[in-house]
Motif scaffolding. Structure first.
Motif, short mmCIF file in Angstrom:
data_model
loop_
_atom_site.label_atom_id
_atom_site.label_comp_id
_atom_site.label_asym_id
_atom_site.label_seq_id
_atom_site.Cartn_x
_atom_site.Cartn_y
_atom_site.Cartn_z
N ALA A 142 0.83 -1.21 0.00
CA ALA A 142 0.00 0.00 0.00
C ALA A 142 0.86 1.26 0.00
O ALA A 142 1.90 1.32 0.65
CB ALA A 142 -0.91 -0.01 1.23
N ARG A 143 0.45 2.24 -0.79
CA ARG A 143 1.13 3.53 -0.85
C ARG A 143 0.10 4.62 -1.04
O ARG A 143 -0.97 4.36 -1.60
CB ARG A 143 2.12 3.57 -2.02
N ASP A 144 0.50 5.80 -0.68
CA ASP A 144 -0.41 6.93 -0.86
C ASP A 144 -0.75 7.10 -2.33
O ASP A 144 0.12 7.01 -3.19
CB ASP A 144 0.26 8.23 -0.37
N GLY A 145 -2.02 7.35 -2.58
CA GLY A 145 -2.43 7.66 -3.94
C GLY A 145 -2.64 6.43 -4.81
O GLY A 145 -2.96 6.55 -5.98
N LEU A 146 -2.42 5.24 -4.26
CA LEU A 146 -2.64 4.03 -5.05
C LEU A 146 -3.89 3.32 -4.53
O LEU A 146 -4.12 3.25 -3.32
CB LEU A 146 -1.45 3.07 -4.95
N ALA A 147 -4.68 2.79 -5.50
CA ALA A 147 -5.88 2.04 -5.12
C ALA A 147 -5.49 0.60 -4.87
O ALA A 147 -4.75 0.01 -5.64
CB ALA A 147 -6.92 2.12 -6.23
N GLY A 148 -5.98 0.04 -3.78
CA GLY A 148 -5.59 -1.32 -3.42
C GLY A 148 -6.58 -2.36 -3.93
O GLY A 148 -7.79 -2.15 -3.90
N LEU A 149 -6.02 -3.48 -4.38
CA LEU A 149 -6.86 -4.60 -4.82
C LEU A 149 -6.46 -5.83 -4.01
O LEU A 149 -5.27 -6.08 -3.81
CB LEU A 149 -6.66 -4.90 -6.30
N ARG A 150 -7.45 -6.58 -3.54
CA ARG A 150 -7.14 -7.85 -2.88
C ARG A 150 -7.53 -8.96 -3.85
O ARG A 150 -8.66 -9.00 -4.34
CB ARG A 150 -7.90 -8.00 -1.56
N LEU A 151 -6.56 -9.83 -4.15
CA LEU A 151 -6.78 -10.85 -5.18
C LEU A 151 -6.84 -12.23 -4.56
O LEU A 151 -6.08 -12.55 -3.65
CB LEU A 151 -5.63 -10.83 -6.20
#
Lengths: 214, 151, 368
Positions: free
Chosen positions: A140-149
Motif C-alpha cells: 500500500a502507498r499513498d495515492g494508489l488504489a488497493g486490490l485484494r486478489l
C-alpha cells in the motif's frame, strides 16, 4: 528524430531472446496473478505508451493478431506506424474485433463487456487488455488504489496497488468473472513504485478481486 | 487506393529488384561503387508469408500455402528509409534491395542507379521472359474437329 | 497406449549414422547437388513444396535429398521447418488471369482467346522408356514461336458472361479467410478453409477420391474448363509503406472444372464449378483437388451426400499425409504394456472358450 524514423526505432535489439524473456515473465505473471514482474528490455514506443506496454506488445502482437487502440491512442499516428513496423498487427476500429487492446488511460477504457470474451467452445478467442495503470506496487502507498486478489495461483490472498484503474472496475471485473470459462484477461503495466522500473502485473479472468479499502 | 506516380515507380522498382537473380544484383551493386553509410533498422531476416489465391480464380480469397520471404529495412544517414520484401531466403539480396530502394528516393542517385543497375536488370528480365513466351508459343495448337458426317 | 522406454541411445545414434551412410550410397558415385534436384527432379520439388505448403525450391530440394527421395518424408521435413519461420503476413490474392503462361489448355473450347498452349507436357508422349536418358547426351532447347498471342483470360471469365455457368461469387473485403495453420479445424468448414486443406492434401488420396467421383460415387460429370500453369506475381502489403509491393513470382497450376448440374428447388440448371490451385507444375494434383472441391460442395447445391468424396469430414480429416503418416507410423512405438494386456485377455478368452491350453512361457518371452 523525425516522426518517420521514430516508427523504426525502439524495438527489441535481440528479438528472439528478449521476447522469450518477456514471454517467460508474462507466463509467470499470469500464473501468479497480481505479482509484479520487471520488464528489462530497453524498448521505446511513441509517447504516451510506457516501456512495459511496449515490451508486452512487441512480444505478443504479430501479423496474426488484431490490435485495438483506446480512445486516448486511436489518433496517434506515430504509435500506429510503430506498431505496423514492429508488430505488423492489423489495426481494427471496432473493439469487438480486438485480440489485443492497448490503452494508456484507464479512465477512457470502454467497459469490459464491450470486448470479446471468447466462446464456450473456444474461450481463448477473447481479448487481452494491456492497460497502463501508471504506478504499480505490491504494498500500500499513498495515492494508489488497493486490490485484494484471490483465486488460482494465489495461496491465500495477494495485494496489488495501482494508481489508476477504470471507473467501476470491481463491478466490471465481477461480471467478467461470471462469464467463466469465457472472459477478458488483463495485463496492467506501469512503473514499480519501489524500484522505478517498468513492470507488469496480470489479472487473468480466474482471479477474484475485492477492494482493500485502502 | 490510387498511388502517386512516384509511389508507382517505387513499387515497380521494388518488384524488379525482388524478381532479379541474386547473383546479378550483387554483381551490379558492387560495380556501382562504395556503399552509402546506413543503418539496418530491421533484418535482413527470413520468415514466411501466407500466399493467397481466389476461389474459382476470381472469388473470395483463400490461403493457398506459405512461401519463404526475406525482408530488410535500412536507414540512410539523411534519414531516408528503404524497404525490401523479397521471396526466398537470400539475406544479402534483401539488404541490397532495401539500400537501392532508399537511394532511389533521391533523384540524382536514381539516375545513377537506373543506368548502372535497374536498366540491366530490366533487360535481363525481359530477355528471360521473351524466351519463355516464345518457347511456350511454339507449343500452341490448332485442333481440328473432325466433322461427323450425316451421309 | 504406449509407455516411455529408456535406453537404446547408442543404437539410435548408430542407426542415424547408418542412415547417413546409406543415403550417401556408393562413394564412387558423385553426390547429388541441390541444383540437380531442383532442375532435373523439378516435379518432385513441386510436390514437396505443394504438400509441404511452403514455396521454396531449394529447401524442397534439400528435403528430398535428406529423405533419400521419400517425398512424404520430405514433405514432413518441410512442414517441420515452416513452423520455425516467423510469419510476416499474408499476400494479396494472386491473379491467375495475368499469369506468365507456360501451359494453358481447355477441353471445352478449341478456339479461345490466347490459344491452347501445350507447354512442357507428358500428355502426348508414348510412355516408352527412353534409353538415351540413361546417359548425358545433348538436349535441344525449346523451339521459339511467335510470342504475340494476345491476352489469355480465364475461360471461366469468358463463360461467366452468359448466366449458364456459376460465377465466382461475391467476396466480402472484410472477411478474413480461414487458416487451418492457425485455428483448430471445425466441421462443417467454409469453402476457403477446405481449399486450403485440399491444396496441401496428399496427391494420391485426392486422386483416388477424384477418380471415385468419375466412376459413379457422387457422379458429377466434369469437363476441364481450363488448366493453366505459369508464374504469378506475389504482392505483399507493407504496412509501413501503406501500399503493396511485388515480392517476386511463384509458379502455380490452376484447374477449372465445369460440371453439369440439373438444378434444384432454388437454383436453375447450370454449369457448376470445382477449383484447384497448387504450387508448381502439378496438373494431376490440381485436377484431383478440383474434383474433390466440386464433390464437397454438394451441400451448396442441395445434392445428397452419398459418397466418400462428398463427405467433408472424411476427406479433410484424411487428406493430410503428414498427419496420416504420424498416426500410422506411431504404431511402431513401443506398445509393450498394451500388447501384454491384450495377450493376457486372449489367453483368458481362449481358456473360457474351452480350447486347448496355451503354452504361456514362449509367448510371453517373445512379447517382451
Amino acid at each position: 528524430m523525425n516522426a518517420d524514423m521514430q516508427a523504426y526505432a525502439g524495438g527489441f535489439t535481440d528479438a528472439a531472446r528478449q521476447s522469450q524473456a518477456v514471454f517467460r515473465r508474462l507466463l509467470d505473471a499470469m500464473a501468479q496473478p497480481g505479482t509484479l514482474r520487471t520488464m528489462d528490455p530497453e524498448v521505446v514506443a511513441p509517447a504516451p505508451v510506457n516501456a512495459a506496454s511496449a515490451a508486452v506488445l512487441l512480444t505478443l502482437a504479430d501479423a496474426d493478431v488484431t490490435v485495438w487502440l483506446g480512445d486516448d491512442l486511436c489518433g496517434n499516428d506515430a504509435l500506429k506506424a510503430w506498431i505496423a513496423f514492429h508488430c505488423g498487427s492489423r489495426a481494427v476500429s471496432g473493439e469487438r474485433e480486438a485480440d489485443f487492446v492497448l490503452c494508456c488511460d484507464p479512465l477512457v477504457l470502454p467497459e469490459l463487456r464491450h470486448f470479446r470474451a471468447g466462446t464456450q467452445d473456444y474461450p481463448d478467442r477473447s481479448a487481452t487488455i494491456v492497460l497502463d495503470a501508471g504506478v504499480l506496487s505490491a504494498t500500500a502507498r499513498d495515492g494508489l488504489a488497493g486490490l485484494r486478489l484471490e483465486g488460482p495461483g494465489i495461496a491465500a490472498t495477494n495485494e496489488l496497488h495501482a494508481r489508476t484503474l477504470p471507473k467501476g472496475f470491481l463491478g466490471q471485473w465481477q461480471a467478467n468473472g461470471a462469464l467463466f470459462p469465457r472472459g477478458i484477461d488483463m495485463i496492467l503495466t506501469g512503473i514499480d513504485a519501489a524500484s522505478g522500473k517498468p513492470v507488469i502485473a496480470c489479472l487473468p479472468r480466474t482471479v477474484r478481486i475485492s477492494g482493500t479499502g485502502g | 487506393m490510387t498511388l502517386t506516380e512516384q509511389q508507382n515507380a517505387r513499387r515497380a522498382r521494388m518488384g524488379l529488384l525482388a524478381r532479379s537473380s541474386a547473383r546479378q544484383l550483387v554483381e551490379l551493386w558492387v560495380k556501382l561503387g562504395e556503399e552509402p553509410e546506413h543503418s539496418l533498422l530491421r533484418g535482413p531476416e527470413t520468415g514466411s508469408i501466407t500466399l493467397r489465391g481466389r476461389m474459382g480464380g476470381g472469388g473470395a480469397p483463400f490461403n493457398l500455402g506459405e512461401a519463404t520471404v526475406t525482408r530488410a529495412a535500412v536507414g540512410l544517414a539523411d534519414g531516408t528509409v528503404g524497404h525490401a520484401m523479397v521471396l526466398g531466403r537470400d539475406l544479402e539480396k534483401a539488404r541490397i534491395a532495401a539500400l537501392v530502394d532508399a537511394l532511389c528516393q533521391d533523384e540524382r542517385e536514381l539516375e545513377r542507379i537506373e543506368g548502372g543497375l535497374l536498366t540491366p536488370l530490366r533487360v535481363a528480365e525481359a530477355d528471360c521472359e521473351r524466351v519463355r513466351r516464345e518457347q511456350t508459343a511454339a507449343t500452341k495448337v490448332d485442333f481440328f474437329t473432325v466433322v461427323r458426317g450425316e451421309d | 497406449m504406449y509407455v516411455a522406454v529408456k535406453g537404446g541411445e547408442k543404437a539410435i545414434d548408430n542407426a542415424h549414422r547408418l542412415l547417413a551412410d546409406r543415403r550417401r550410397g556408393d562413394r564412387s558415385v558423385p553426390a547429388l547437388t541441390l541444383e540437380q534436384i531442383s532442375e532435373q527432379l523439378a516435379l518432385s520439388v513441386d510436390r514437396v513444396m505443394g504438400e509441404g505448403s511452403l514455396y521454396d525450391r531449394r529447401l524442397a530440394a534439400l528435403a528430398i535429398k535428406q529423405s533419400r527421395g521419400d517425398l512424404i518424408e520430405a514433405i514432413f521435413l518441410i512442414r517441420a521447418f515452416r513452423t520455425t519461420l516467423p510469419r510476416f503476413g499474408y499476400s494479396l490474392p494472386v491473379d491467375t488471369g495475368t499469369m506468365l503462361l507456360e501451359r494453358r489448355i481447355s477441353a471445352c473450347f478449341k478456339d479461345l482467346p490466347g490459344g491452347q498452349l501445350l507447354g512442357p507436357t507428358f500428355d502426348y508422349t508414348h510412355r516408352l522408356l527412353d534409353p538415351d536418358l540413361a546417359g548425358d547426351g545433348p538436349v535441344d532447347e525449346g523451339v521459339r514461336g511467335d510470342a504475340d498471342t494476345g491476352a489469355a483470360p480465364r475461360v471461366t471469365d469468358l463463360l461467366a458472361r452468359g448466366s449458364l455457368i456459376e460465377d465466382d461469387g461475391e467476396s466480402d473485403p472484410e472477411h478474413q479467410p480461414g487458416d487451418l495453420t492457425r485455428n483448430p479445424v471445425e466441421f462443417p468448414m467454409e469453402r476457403d478453409t477446405r481449399l486450403q486443406a485440399l491444396a496441401r492434401g496428399d496427391e494420391g488420396f485426392l486422386l483416388a477420391l477424384g477418380y471415385s467421383t468419375q466412376r459413379g460415387y457422387a457422379r458429377s460429370h466434369p469437363f476441364v474448363g481450363e488448366i493453366r500453369i505459369g508464374e504469378v506475381d506475389v504482392e505483399i502489403e507493407i504496412p509501413e509503406l501503406g501500399f503493396s509491393v511485388p515480392a517476386g513470382r511463384v509458379q502455380v497450376t490452376e484447374c477449372q472444372l465445369v460440371n453439369q448440374f440439373k438444378g434444384s428447388a432454388s437454383v436453375p440448371p447450370q454449369f457448376t464449378r470445382g477449383y484447384g490451385l497448387v504450387f508448381g507444375q502439378a496438373e494431376r494434383k490440381a485436377m484431383s483437388m478440383a474434383l474433390c472441391d466440386r464433390a464437397l460442395r454438394a451441400g451448396e447445391y442441395g445434392e445428397d451426400v452419398v459418397a466418400p468424396a462428398q463427405d467433408e469430414e472424411f476427406v479433410i480429416s484424411h487428406c493430410d499425409n503428414v498427419q496420416a503418416t504420424g498416426f500410422v507410423e506411431h504404431l511402431k512405438l513401443p506398445h509393450y504394456v498394451d500388447f501384454q494386456a491384450e495377450l493376457d485377455l486372449i489367453r483368458r478368452m481362449r481358456a473360457s472358450h474351452g480350447g486347448a491350453p496355451v503354452k504361456t512361457d514362449d509367448g510371453q518371452e517373445a512379447a517382451e
